[in-house]
Design a protein around this motif. Structure first.
Motif, PDB file in Angstrom:
ATOM      1  N   ASN A 139      38.316  90.341  -7.515  1.00 21.92           N
ATOM      2  CA  ASN A 139      36.911  90.489  -7.880  1.00 21.92           C
ATOM      3  C   ASN A 139      36.770  90.813  -9.358  1.00 21.92           C
ATOM      4  O   ASN A 139      37.623  91.504  -9.938  1.00 21.92           O
ATOM      5  CB  ASN A 139      36.253  91.643  -7.105  1.00 21.92           C
ATOM      6  N   ILE A 140      35.657  90.364  -9.929  1.00 25.02           N
ATOM      7  CA  ILE A 140      35.267  90.783 -11.268  1.00 25.02           C
ATOM      8  C   ILE A 140      33.751  90.914 -11.293  1.00 25.02           C
ATOM      9  O   ILE A 140      33.032  90.130 -10.663  1.00 25.02           O
ATOM     10  CB  ILE A 140      35.764  89.811 -12.352  1.00 25.02           C
ATOM     11  N   PHE A 141      33.257  91.947 -11.987  1.00 25.67           N
ATOM     12  CA  PHE A 141      31.820  92.204 -12.054  1.00 25.67           C
ATOM     13  C   PHE A 141      31.498  92.849 -13.388  1.00 25.67           C
ATOM     14  O   PHE A 141      32.202  93.762 -13.835  1.00 25.67           O
ATOM     15  CB  PHE A 141      31.386  93.128 -10.913  1.00 25.67           C
ATOM     16  N   GLY A 142      30.449  92.369 -14.031  1.00 30.82           N
ATOM     17  CA  GLY A 142      29.995  92.952 -15.286  1.00 30.82           C
ATOM     18  C   GLY A 142      28.495  93.145 -15.264  1.00 30.82           C
ATOM     19  O   GLY A 142      27.757  92.333 -14.687  1.00 30.82           O
ATOM     20  N   LYS A 143      28.039  94.231 -15.893  1.00 30.06           N
ATOM     21  CA  LYS A 143      26.608  94.533 -15.920  1.00 30.06           C
ATOM     22  C   LYS A 143      26.236  95.086 -17.287  1.00 30.06           C
ATOM     23  O   LYS A 143      26.988  95.873 -17.870  1.00 30.06           O
ATOM     24  CB  LYS A 143      26.255  95.537 -14.822  1.00 30.06           C
ATOM     25  N   TYR A 144      25.070  94.677 -17.784  1.00 29.74           N
ATOM     26  CA  TYR A 144      24.618  95.121 -19.102  1.00 29.74           C
ATOM     27  C   TYR A 144      23.101  95.221 -19.092  1.00 29.74           C
ATOM     28  O   TYR A 144      22.414  94.367 -18.526  1.00 29.74           O
ATOM     29  CB  TYR A 144      25.059  94.125 -20.178  1.00 29.74           C
TER      30      TYR A 144
ATOM     31  N   LEU B  89      15.655  95.048 -19.727  1.00 25.89           N
ATOM     32  CA  LEU B  89      16.272  93.825 -19.224  1.00 25.89           C
ATOM     33  C   LEU B  89      17.691  94.137 -18.780  1.00 25.89           C
ATOM     34  O   LEU B  89      18.468  94.735 -19.534  1.00 25.89           O
ATOM     35  CB  LEU B  89      16.293  92.737 -20.292  1.00 25.89           C
ATOM     36  N   THR B  90      18.028  93.753 -17.562  1.00 24.07           N
ATOM     37  CA  THR B  90      19.356  93.994 -17.002  1.00 24.07           C
ATOM     38  C   THR B  90      19.961  92.669 -16.568  1.00 24.07           C
ATOM     39  O   THR B  90      19.296  91.862 -15.903  1.00 24.07           O
ATOM     40  CB  THR B  90      19.282  94.944 -15.790  1.00 24.07           C
ATOM     41  N   MET B  91      21.205  92.458 -16.946  1.00 23.46           N
ATOM     42  CA  MET B  91      21.912  91.235 -16.573  1.00 23.46           C
ATOM     43  C   MET B  91      23.241  91.602 -15.929  1.00 23.46           C
ATOM     44  O   MET B  91      23.909  92.544 -16.362  1.00 23.46           O
ATOM     45  CB  MET B  91      22.152  90.365 -17.808  1.00 23.46           C
ATOM     46  N   SER B  92      23.598  90.872 -14.905  1.00 17.08           N
ATOM     47  CA  SER B  92      24.901  91.086 -14.269  1.00 17.08           C
ATOM     48  C   SER B  92      25.470  89.739 -13.848  1.00 17.08           C
ATOM     49  O   SER B  92      24.740  88.776 -13.592  1.00 17.08           O
ATOM     50  CB  SER B  92      24.785  92.022 -13.057  1.00 17.08           C
ATOM     51  N   ALA B  93      26.786  89.694 -13.795  1.00 15.57           N
ATOM     52  CA  ALA B  93      27.483  88.487 -13.359  1.00 15.57           C
ATOM     53  C   ALA B  93      28.776  88.911 -12.686  1.00 15.57           C
ATOM     54  O   ALA B  93      29.371  89.936 -13.033  1.00 15.57           O
ATOM     55  CB  ALA B  93      27.775  87.562 -14.535  1.00 15.57           C
ATOM     56  N   GLY B  94      29.192  88.139 -11.726  1.00 15.38           N
ATOM     57  CA  GLY B  94      30.427  88.484 -11.029  1.00 15.38           C
ATOM     58  C   GLY B  94      30.902  87.351 -10.161  1.00 15.38           C
ATOM     59  O   GLY B  94      30.201  86.352  -9.939  1.00 15.38           O
ATOM     60  N   GLY B  95      32.095  87.523  -9.647  1.00 14.69           N
ATOM     61  CA  GLY B  95      32.654  86.526  -8.757  1.00 14.69           C
ATOM     62  C   GLY B  95      33.832  87.088  -7.999  1.00 14.69           C
ATOM     63  O   GLY B  95      34.387  88.139  -8.358  1.00 14.69           O
ATOM     64  N   PHE B  96      34.179  86.404  -6.935  1.00  6.90           N
ATOM     65  CA  PHE B  96      35.371  86.796  -6.184  1.00  6.90           C
ATOM     66  C   PHE B  96      35.968  85.551  -5.547  1.00  6.90           C
ATOM     67  O   PHE B  96      35.293  84.537  -5.333  1.00  6.90           O
ATOM     68  CB  PHE B  96      35.045  87.861  -5.140  1.00  6.90           C
ATOM     69  N   SER B  97      37.254  85.662  -5.255  1.00  6.57           N
ATOM     70  CA  SER B  97      37.959  84.604  -4.550  1.00  6.57           C
ATOM     71  C   SER B  97      38.939  85.260  -3.597  1.00  6.57           C
ATOM     72  O   SER B  97      39.561  86.279  -3.942  1.00  6.57           O
ATOM     73  CB  SER B  97      38.699  83.699  -5.533  1.00  6.57           C
ATOM     74  N   THR B  98      39.066  84.700  -2.408  1.00  3.86           N
ATOM     75  CA  THR B  98      39.952  85.309  -1.418  1.00  3.86           C
ATOM     76  C   THR B  98      40.578  84.225  -0.539  1.00  3.86           C
ATOM     77  O   THR B  98      40.019  83.151  -0.345  1.00  3.86           O
ATOM     78  CB  THR B  98      39.185  86.320  -0.540  1.00  3.86           C
TER      79      THR B  98
ATOM     80  N   ASN C 297      28.103  84.826  -8.947  1.00  5.09           N
ATOM     81  CA  ASN C 297      26.711  85.251  -9.017  1.00  5.09           C
ATOM     82  C   ASN C 297      26.288  85.527 -10.453  1.00  5.09           C
ATOM     83  O   ASN C 297      27.066  86.073 -11.247  1.00  5.09           O
ATOM     84  CB  ASN C 297      26.502  86.554  -8.223  1.00  5.09           C
ATOM     85  N   ILE C 298      25.068  85.185 -10.758  1.00  4.14           N
ATOM     86  CA  ILE C 298      24.402  85.604 -11.989  1.00  4.14           C
ATOM     87  C   ILE C 298      23.048  86.183 -11.580  1.00  4.14           C
ATOM     88  O   ILE C 298      22.306  85.566 -10.806  1.00  4.14           O
ATOM     89  CB  ILE C 298      24.206  84.439 -12.975  1.00  4.14           C
ATOM     90  N   ASN C 299      22.722  87.366 -12.098  1.00  5.07           N
ATOM     91  CA  ASN C 299      21.494  88.044 -11.706  1.00  5.07           C
ATOM     92  C   ASN C 299      20.835  88.640 -12.946  1.00  5.07           C
ATOM     93  O   ASN C 299      21.497  89.328 -13.731  1.00  5.07           O
ATOM     94  CB  ASN C 299      21.810  89.150 -10.690  1.00  5.07           C
ATOM     95  N   VAL C 300      19.554  88.369 -13.133  1.00  6.99           N
ATOM     96  CA  VAL C 300      18.806  88.902 -14.277  1.00  6.99           C
ATOM     97  C   VAL C 300      17.585  89.647 -13.745  1.00  6.99           C
ATOM     98  O   VAL C 300      16.827  89.110 -12.916  1.00  6.99           O
ATOM     99  CB  VAL C 300      18.354  87.773 -15.230  1.00  6.99           C
ATOM    100  N   TYR C 301      17.410  90.890 -14.235  1.00  2.97           N
ATOM    101  CA  TYR C 301      16.318  91.748 -13.754  1.00  2.97           C
ATOM    102  C   TYR C 301      15.534  92.281 -14.953  1.00  2.97           C
ATOM    103  O   TYR C 301      16.115  92.744 -15.945  1.00  2.97           O
ATOM    104  CB  TYR C 301      16.893  92.898 -12.935  1.00  2.97           C
ATOM    105  N   TYR C 302      14.200  92.210 -14.856  1.00  5.74           N
ATOM    106  CA  TYR C 302      13.323  92.698 -15.928  1.00  5.74           C
ATOM    107  C   TYR C 302      12.254  93.583 -15.314  1.00  5.74           C
ATOM    108  O   TYR C 302      11.665  93.233 -14.277  1.00  5.74           O
ATOM    109  CB  TYR C 302      12.669  91.512 -16.640  1.00  5.74           C
ATOM    110  N   ASN C 303      12.019  94.759 -15.926  1.00 10.57           N
ATOM    111  CA  ASN C 303      10.909  95.592 -15.474  1.00 10.57           C
ATOM    112  C   ASN C 303      10.106  96.079 -16.663  1.00 10.57           C
ATOM    113  O   ASN C 303      10.627  96.257 -17.771  1.00 10.57           O
ATOM    114  CB  ASN C 303      11.374  96.745 -14.590  1.00 10.57           C
TER     115      ASN C 303
END
Length: 697
Positions: free
Chosen positions: A197-202, A212-221, A257-263
């Motif tokens: 797994n790898i995951f990053g958030k900023y 503004l929040t951005m995150s990206a991650g992925g996994f393989s199994t 996954n790529i996820n972008v969040y704004y509030n």
């Protein structure tokens, strides 16, 4: 005179902690203290923190877990909605099963909190929200950088690394998390389970009022599996308890996954939120549930295969108003989700493709709008009501053939389009007659969508029936012709967005500032439906069901560092329109309990001793085959010294012989002249120990 300067509020400058208003006694917000009271090792294990929720694994660790909640065998997610940071985990029209919810992409150490909502009482949650919903929120900040090494029996190894730059702060921050996990399991044929797994958030403050929040991650199994073992094969000595019959079961899967969040905080105090996500997903699973039942020469192994992309957006606006002197909290929102799926089912003995059963290209879209409003009549009475509308479109191209007559493999096939919609009303009352006592009255309707392949089959049955009726055919002639094409005539009368209608009454109280107690009684009715069986490429009729039960939970702070907790859930359900004694709901849990004693200290020793109980339950409709219950005792011991933590976790301390996933399955083994329907199961882990050391810096 005091002069005040007007300025914007920094969203990150103020942190408020307290009990969040909730709509039902069975709702629960799980924070850091709960995570310490209930130790977990994986993201799937975190589901066990939800009171009354149990999970089971039956395919070598790489599959999504089977979920049990409120008298439901939710399969891999059909009747429980799961989300991470607003991004859906459940997958409609999945190769293995509707609503398949694989959480292995989530690194458990990144989770800050999770919300559990039982019953369909909130308007902002949609598809698969029948028995309940679980929502995870990942951390914006790491308390410390972390290096964690875990090892134990079954050649288990796990390495976790989490790092946050030193210059992070309330204006901006980011971190990265990585994890590798390997285990062979207790089986004679090693599972060789591996996951990366790898995951990053900023995040950063765009303005003092917006973030503004951005995150990206992925996994393989990838993994192997010994499968679900027939009870008779073990009792007759054909295989040992941890042996296997077809050791080529297993699979691979990956997700990105790529996820972008704004509030944004408005000048009037309202809050606007929007998140957008994109997912790419691949899945391949080899299974052999029936062994030599259908193909006595080559075997029955199937291959389920899919490639999927998901894109979606969710938005909502929260604002307060007053009307006739009543304070109101309003929420209005909407969302979109689109799935493009290439899904196939093959007969693949020894992982070699022999026959294609089904092959479909699916485009599934879901648009929704919802509104929820809370009236505060007085400190004694609140009312929360809401309404949700979901609109679905389904398009399916059957690659197995372009016309009915060109398909002759004995399975139903159809190409077509369909669209359907559903309204879901909600109504909740919260009465607070005295301090520290809340009484909840809840009503709501939810739903789970059906597999798009089922939807199109049902639509095609209706279209063909209407066309043939216009040609002058009688109903019996129409039904006969539908049967010739392996289509189920009754599908023309059954909807494919089955509703769940539920009601609940409960209380939540705090006694002596030490004891927190919640108790609720509930009822749920689920509509009749046709269910698409991904393992066979066929549809099965499911009659309406009803369930009722009681949930109870308690948390006791014996001392500031010593806690006790107990959760008990009892449920009784039956299939309607069937004779008594033949109307049991297969695998529906009837009694579950969990609890323990926990020592929680920042320094020195901490630990817990915990139990988990699942009672016997019917494995088939007439209860002639019983899925056996179990009681497990687990323990953990942690020693914190400066920046280091040393831990040992013991699973199944009493070395109980227990079954994890269990099914009543018709199988035929080598040398048998006829098939047998008996209990097939994956044996649960024997007593084992896992060790870890963590370094925080």
């Amino acid at each position: 005179m005091v002069l005040l300067n007007e300025s914007a509020i920094d969203l990150e400058e103020l942190t408020v902690q307290g009990t969040r208003p909730i709509s039902a006694a069975s709702s629960k917000e799980i924070r850091a203290i709960d995570m310490q009271l209930k130790p977990f090792r994986t993201s799937q294990d975190m589901l066990l923190m939800a009171p009354g929720l149990f999970i089971a694994q039956h395919q070598g660790g790489g599959k999504a877990e089977q979920i049990f909640l409120r008298g439901f065998d939710c399969d891999h997610g059909t009747d429980v909605s799961i989300n991470v940071d607003g991004m859906p985990v459940n997958m409609p029209t999945h190769a293995h099963g509707q609503g398949y919810a694989d959480l292995h992409f989530l690194i458990s150490e990144t989770v800050e909190e999770m919300d559990v909502n039982k019953g369909p009482y909130l308007a902002n949650i949609g598809d698969f929200y029948t028995a309940g919903a679980v929502n995870f929120k990942t951390k914006d900040f790491l308390e410390n950088n972390l290096i964690k090494i875990e090892a134990g029996q079954f050649n288990t190894q796990k390495y976790t690394f989490m790092f946050q730059p030193e210059n992070g702060g309330v204006q901006q921050n980011g971190y990265i998390a990585m994890q590798y996990h390997h285990s062979d399991g207790p089986f004679l044929s090693p599972e060789k389970y591996e996951r990366m797994n790898i995951f990053g958030k900023y995040f950063f403050q765009l303005t003092p009022n917006s973030k503004l929040t951005m995150s990206a991650g992925g996994f393989s199994t990838g993994w192997n599996a010994s499968g679900q073992l027939p009870d008779r094969a073990i009792k007759q000595g054909i295989i040992s308890r941890f042996g296997g019959i077809d050791n080529l079961e297993g699979g691979v899967t990956n997700r990105k996954n790529i996820n972008v969040y704004y509030n944004f905080l408005t000048g009037s105090g309202g809050v606007f939120e929007i998140n957008s996500y994109f997912t790419q997903y691949n899945f391949k699973l080899y299974s052999n549930f029936t062994y030599l039942l259908n193909d006595s020469v080559n075997g029955d192994m199937i291959e389920q295969n899919e490639h999927r992309s998901i894109q979606g957006i969710n938005s909502n606006y929260k604002f307060s108003t007053s009307w006739l002197g009543l304070h109101q909290l309003n929420k209005i929102g909407g969302g979109y989700r689109g799935d493009q799926i290439d899904v196939q089912l093959w007969h693949s003995p020894n992982r070699i493709r022999m026959n294609n059963f089904t092959s479909d290209i699916v485009d599934e879209q879901n648009l929704n709008v919802w509104f929820q409003q809370e009236f505060v009549f007085s400190p004694l009475l609140r009312m929360v009501w809401g309404l949700r509308h979901d609109f679905f479109t389904f398009s399916k191209d059957d690659k197995a053939g372009s016309t009915l007559d060109s398909i002759n493999n004995g399975l139903p096939h159809a190409t077509g389009v369909s669209h359907q919609s559903v309204f879901s009303p909600k109504l909740n009352f919260i009465i607070s007659p005295i301090k520290n006592l809340d009484v909840f009255l809840n009503f709501g309707q939810g739903f789970h969508s059906n597999d798009a392949r089922d939807v199109i089959l049902g639509t095609r049955v209706k279209e063909l029936s209407a066309a043939w009726r216009n040609e002058g055919m009688s109903d019996s002639q129409i039904d006969s012709r539908l049967n010739n094409y392996n289509l189920e005539p009754d599908m023309k009368n059954i909807g494919t967005l089955p509703k769940a209608t539920a009601g609940e009454i409960g209380i939540k109280t705090r006694l002596f500032s030490k004891l927190h107690v919640a108790l609720s009684g509930w009822y749920l009715y689920l509509d009749k439906e046709f269910v698409y069986v991904g393992d066979g490429g066929v549809t099965e009729l499911s009659n309406p069901t009803q369930r009722l039960g009681i949930d109870a939970e308690a948390r006791l702070s014996i001392l500031s560092w010593l806690w006790a907790d107990l959760d008990v859930s009892a449920a009784k359900g039956n299939i309607l329109n069937l004779p008594a004694g033949q109307n049991y709901i297969p695998l529906a849990p009837t009694l579950t309990a969990s609890g323990g004693i926990s020592v929680v200290r920042a320094k020195g020793f901490s630990g817990s001793v915990r139990f988990r109980h699942l009672s016997d339950r019917p494995a088939n409709e007439d209860n002639s085959i019983v899925a056996t219950g179990h009681t497990l005792l687990n323990a953990s011991l942690i020693y914190n010294y400066k920046q280091f933590s040393f831990a040992v976790n013991a699973e199944n301390l009493l070395n109980s012989e227990w079954n994890e996933a269990q099914f009543a399955t018709e199988t035929r083994l080598k040398g048998e002249t006829s098939s047998v329907t008996d209990l097939c199961y994956t044996p649960g882990n024997p007593r084992n120990f896992q060790f870890s050391v963590s370094y925080k810096f």
